[in-house]
Design a protein around this motif. Structure first.
Motif, PDB file in Angstrom:
ATOM      1  N   ILE A  49     -34.568-104.055   3.013  1.00  0.00           N
ATOM      2  CA  ILE A  49     -34.035-102.703   3.167  1.00  0.00           C
ATOM      3  C   ILE A  49     -35.136-101.722   2.771  1.00  0.00           C
ATOM      4  O   ILE A  49     -35.682-101.791   1.664  1.00  0.00           O
ATOM      5  N   ALA A  50     -35.454-100.799   3.673  1.00  0.00           N
ATOM      6  CA  ALA A  50     -36.516 -99.833   3.417  1.00  0.00           C
ATOM      7  C   ALA A  50     -35.975 -98.654   2.609  1.00  0.00           C
ATOM      8  O   ALA A  50     -34.946 -98.080   2.946  1.00  0.00           O
ATOM      9  N   THR A 110     -42.110-105.388  -0.185  1.00  0.00           N
ATOM     10  CA  THR A 110     -43.011-105.869   0.853  1.00  0.00           C
ATOM     11  C   THR A 110     -43.256-104.754   1.862  1.00  0.00           C
ATOM     12  O   THR A 110     -42.630-103.687   1.805  1.00  0.00           O
ATOM     13  N   ARG A 111     -44.189-105.007   2.757  1.00  0.00           N
ATOM     14  CA  ARG A 111     -44.523-104.035   3.800  1.00  0.00           C
ATOM     15  C   ARG A 111     -44.292-104.677   5.153  1.00  0.00           C
ATOM     16  O   ARG A 111     -44.597-105.857   5.342  1.00  0.00           O
ATOM     17  N   GLU A 112     -43.775-103.897   6.077  1.00  0.00           N
ATOM     18  CA  GLU A 112     -43.517-104.412   7.418  1.00  0.00           C
ATOM     19  C   GLU A 112     -44.154-103.499   8.455  1.00  0.00           C
ATOM     20  O   GLU A 112     -44.648-102.414   8.132  1.00  0.00           O
ATOM     21  N   GLY A 113     -44.139-103.956   9.722  1.00  0.00           N
ATOM     22  CA  GLY A 113     -44.776-103.211  10.800  1.00  0.00           C
ATOM     23  C   GLY A 113     -44.276-101.778  10.892  1.00  0.00           C
ATOM     24  O   GLY A 113     -43.079-101.518  10.869  1.00  0.00           O
ATOM     25  N   GLY A 114     -45.207-100.819  11.001  1.00  0.00           N
ATOM     26  CA  GLY A 114     -44.856 -99.411  11.134  1.00  0.00           C
ATOM     27  C   GLY A 114     -44.771 -98.665   9.822  1.00  0.00           C
ATOM     28  O   GLY A 114     -44.722 -97.436   9.811  1.00  0.00           O
ATOM     29  N   HIS A 115     -44.755 -99.380   8.693  1.00  0.00           N
ATOM     30  CA  HIS A 115     -44.670 -98.731   7.376  1.00  0.00           C
ATOM     31  C   HIS A 115     -46.067 -98.487   6.826  1.00  0.00           C
ATOM     32  O   HIS A 115     -46.951 -99.346   6.911  1.00  0.00           O
ATOM     33  N   SER A 116     -46.259 -97.323   6.213  1.00  0.00           N
ATOM     34  CA  SER A 116     -47.561 -96.980   5.631  1.00  0.00           C
ATOM     35  C   SER A 116     -47.647 -97.362   4.161  1.00  0.00           C
ATOM     36  O   SER A 116     -48.674 -97.156   3.526  1.00  0.00           O
ATOM     37  N   ALA A 117     -46.554 -97.901   3.617  1.00  0.00           N
ATOM     38  CA  ALA A 117     -46.538 -98.289   2.206  1.00  0.00           C
ATOM     39  C   ALA A 117     -45.593 -99.472   2.020  1.00  0.00           C
ATOM     40  O   ALA A 117     -44.784 -99.788   2.893  1.00  0.00           O
ATOM     41  N   ARG A 118     -45.694-100.103   0.878  1.00  0.00           N
ATOM     42  CA  ARG A 118     -44.744-101.149   0.509  1.00  0.00           C
ATOM     43  C   ARG A 118     -43.461-100.468   0.037  1.00  0.00           C
ATOM     44  O   ARG A 118     -43.447 -99.843  -1.022  1.00  0.00           O
ATOM     45  N   ARG A 119     -42.388-100.612   0.838  1.00  0.00           N
ATOM     46  CA  ARG A 119     -41.138 -99.965   0.463  1.00  0.00           C
ATOM     47  C   ARG A 119     -39.918-100.799   0.857  1.00  0.00           C
ATOM     48  O   ARG A 119     -38.795-100.288   0.838  1.00  0.00           O
ATOM     49  N   VAL A 120     -40.133-102.056   1.202  1.00  0.00           N
ATOM     50  CA  VAL A 120     -39.022-102.894   1.648  1.00  0.00           C
ATOM     51  C   VAL A 120     -38.585-103.804   0.508  1.00  0.00           C
ATOM     52  O   VAL A 120     -39.264-104.767   0.164  1.00  0.00           O
ATOM     53  N   ARG A 253     -45.507-110.964   9.537  1.00  0.00           N
ATOM     54  CA  ARG A 253     -46.672-110.187   9.965  1.00  0.00           C
ATOM     55  C   ARG A 253     -47.079-109.185   8.894  1.00  0.00           C
ATOM     56  O   ARG A 253     -48.265-108.920   8.687  1.00  0.00           O
ATOM     57  N   GLY A 254     -46.091-108.628   8.194  1.00  0.00           N
ATOM     58  CA  GLY A 254     -46.387-107.680   7.126  1.00  0.00           C
ATOM     59  C   GLY A 254     -47.211-108.291   6.003  1.00  0.00           C
ATOM     60  O   GLY A 254     -47.995-107.602   5.345  1.00  0.00           O
ATOM     61  N   GLU A 255     -47.036-109.594   5.789  1.00  0.00           N
ATOM     62  CA  GLU A 255     -47.754-110.279   4.718  1.00  0.00           C
ATOM     63  C   GLU A 255     -49.005-111.009   5.222  1.00  0.00           C
ATOM     64  O   GLU A 255     -49.549-111.854   4.524  1.00  0.00           O
ATOM     65  N   GLY A 256     -49.439-110.690   6.451  1.00  0.00           N
ATOM     66  CA  GLY A 256     -50.720-111.223   6.914  1.00  0.00           C
ATOM     67  C   GLY A 256     -50.664-112.182   8.080  1.00  0.00           C
ATOM     68  O   GLY A 256     -51.708-112.734   8.467  1.00  0.00           O
ATOM     69  N   GLY A 257     -49.485-112.408   8.665  1.00  0.00           N
ATOM     70  CA  GLY A 257     -49.375-113.296   9.813  1.00  0.00           C
ATOM     71  C   GLY A 257     -50.166-112.769  11.008  1.00  0.00           C
ATOM     72  O   GLY A 257     -50.198-111.563  11.264  1.00  0.00           O
ATOM     73  N   ILE A 258     -50.789-113.669  11.760  1.00  0.00           N
ATOM     74  CA  ILE A 258     -51.629-113.291  12.898  1.00  0.00           C
ATOM     75  C   ILE A 258     -51.053-113.888  14.178  1.00  0.00           C
ATOM     76  O   ILE A 258     -50.705-115.078  14.219  1.00  0.00           O
ATOM     77  N   LEU A 259     -50.959-113.079  15.222  1.00  0.00           N
ATOM     78  CA  LEU A 259     -50.487-113.548  16.519  1.00  0.00           C
ATOM     79  C   LEU A 259     -51.670-114.107  17.318  1.00  0.00           C
ATOM     80  O   LEU A 259     -52.706-113.451  17.439  1.00  0.00           O
TER      81      LEU A 259
END
Length: 525
Positions: A49-50, A110-120, A253-259
């Motif tokens: 939850i952000a 944690t941080r997720e795609g589109g977020h500029s800070a850790r807020r999740v 992906r937020g924690e470093g996953g690579i596609l």
């Protein structure tokens, strides 16, 4: 059979449960759940939850990120309202006993795609499940809450249907799927918390209950609907024949996953400077492009380089589920494909969660509050559920006591049992397949028109079936799905640009100013 309550809540996800618990100390509440009360899209939410919970973060940054993800189609008032109420919503969950994951100096963000800070804020990688389990225990124990499991709402009872001049909702009809009986449920206030419509597509991360019920019911009752063209396709659904609708969280992906492509090549940097941390619409289109260009069945999400201990700590449930299927994510990449994930549009509501029909409210994925704009920012969905459920509760509690009119019982005098159920299953399959083919991640006007033509044929067939045979769970869901599909296509055809989740080859540019796609219909009796 008739039942009377102070408030009727349709749906047992986070919006429905949190509203019920907030109301129950002073109101008699009924909660309708299509399956058991613990089955909902909320329970499937993995990431978190952000909310602005860190001193290094800010309200303005969260708003800015939400607007950026939403392609600036977001409603400014609704966005600020949700973000500013984020901390209080999280505090309420903590008070309920939700065991959020802790870090070295407080709760882990944690941080997720589109977020500029850790807020999740999250509970490992199964946040929705932990929240749902915590609230469900309290819901089932509360003496003022009646939970009607294995019931599906059919339609609202409005003043128009009763021959009254008022534009008000007085309750709903609901099918008890165990007995086959239809209940008349009267209530001066009704909250739609039915979730989204992912099952309108062939491939989805949503549970089987996500059939657009509340949106379709509200549209039939006369509510305005908006932005239905913005269907979010989650970039990373596990690709495996035995893994139905299993989501690989944004947090990977937020924690470093690579596609990567099958040969190990990283490709996201060729599509966006933010690479794997780009918003979901960008990542989903990039994967779709690479798959179609190279004739691939899937691409791969690699988190193995972070190490076994890191992975087991952050993603224990994803690791366990993949391992059951023979994929050890600590040693090898995860096969993934995009899948329909979230309905950004829905029933138009105001900041009190009110629809255009008095006494009828909507919260969560079924509503279009204006928060998400053209694309939902990751982990804003559960936040929206909490904030607008509370808004609905506050407005319901502020209303004067109303006397309900006598509601007519469900009329089955002119229908019979269906003679061929195969019609329902065939139409269901056809609808989901052509929606995937024609109204998917990349669209054209020709494809949309093709889908619209088929939808209208199906509508006539389904309406005829509905008029002549007794209702069943499958028939009700199919009826709602075809209405929802029609709304998606109609909104898509109105948008003469590409914005956010709606990408059209015929209109590839984004207009200087974005406007919501609003559909209205005359109030029906």
């Amino acid at each position: 059979m008739s039942h009377h309550y102070d408030v009727l809540i349709i749906g047992s996800g986070l919006a429905g449960q949190s509203a019920a618990l907030r109301l129950a100390d002073s109101k008699r509440v009924a909660v309708i759940s299509k399956r058991t009360v613990d089955v909902s899209a909320s329970a499937w939410a993995q990431g978190g939850i952000a909310a602005v919970l860190d001193s290094r973060d800010s309200i303005e940054a969260h708003i800015r990120d939400t607007f950026e993800a939403g392609s600036h189609l977001n409603d400014p008032q609704a966005t600020r309202f949700v973000v500013e109420n984020g901390r209080r919503a999280i505090d309420w969950l903590i008070d309920q006993g939700v065991p959020f994951t802790r870090g070295d100096d407080g709760y882990h963000l944690t941080r997720e795609g589109g977020h500029s800070a850790r807020r999740v804020i999250h509970v490992a990688d199964a946040t929705g499940l932990a929240v749902q389990q915590t609230l469900t225990e309290k819901l089932l124990a509360h003496p003022n809450i009646t939970v009607l499991e294995n019931h599906i709402a059919i339609d609202f009872v409005t003043g128009g249907k009763l021959g009254l001049a008022e534009n008000r909702c007085h309750g709903a009809y609901a099918l008890d799927t165990a007995s086959g009986k239809v209940l008349t449920i009267a209530a001066p206030a009704t909250l739609i918390a039915t979730g989204g419509a992912g099952k309108v597509y062939l491939y989805t991360t949503n549970p089987d209950t996500s059939t657009g019920d509340g949106i379709a019911m509200a549209w039939r009752a006369g509510c305005a609907v908006a932005n239905m063209e913005f269907i979010q396709f989650h970039p990373t659904c596990l690709y495996h024949p035995q893994a139905k609708s299993f989501l690989i969280s944004e947090a990977v992906r937020g924690e470093g996953g690579i596609l990567r492509l099958p040969d190990g090549t990283r490709f996201m940097l060729q599509h966006d400077a933010r690479a794997e941390l780009a918003p979901r619409d960008v990542v989903a289109r990039a994967i779709d492009f690479e798959m179609k260009k190279r004739g691939l069945d899937c691409v791969f999400l690699d988190i193995a380089h972070k190490g076994r201990d890191f992975i087991l700590h952050h993603f224990p449930n994803i690791h366990a589920r993949c391992l059951e299927l023979g994929i050890d994510i600590t040693r090898e990449p995860i096969p993934v494909v995009p899948a329909a994930h979230y309905t950004c549009g829905g029933i138009v509501t105001d900041l009190h969660a009110r629809t255009s029909i008095d006494g009828l409210y909507a919260a969560g994925e079924a509503a279009c509050t204006g928060l998400h704009g053209a694309n939902r920012l990751a982990s804003n969905s559960l936040l929206e559920c909490l904030v607008f459920a509370e808004a609905a509760v506050n407005d319901i509690l502020a209303q004067p006591t109303r006397k309900l009119p006598e509601l007519p019982k469900w009329d089955e005098s002119r229908v019979t049992d269906a003679d061929e159920e195969v019609v329902i299953s065939h139409n269901w399959d056809e609808l989901r397949r052509f929606m995937w083919d024609y109204v998917g991640i990349v669209r054209t006007t020709k494809r949309l028109r093709r889908a619209q033509h088929r939808i209208r044929l199906l509508m006539r067939e389904i309406d005829e079936f509905y008029a002549n045979f007794r209702v069943t769970n499958d028939l009700i869901e199919l009826r709602n799905l075809v209405v929802t599909a029609d709304l998606i296509v109609r909104c898509a055809l109105k948008r003469k640009e590409s914005r956010g989740l709606h990408f059209s080859r015929d209109y590839p540019e984004t207009a200087p100013t974005g406007r919501p796609s609003i559909l209205r219909r005359a109030r029906r009796r």
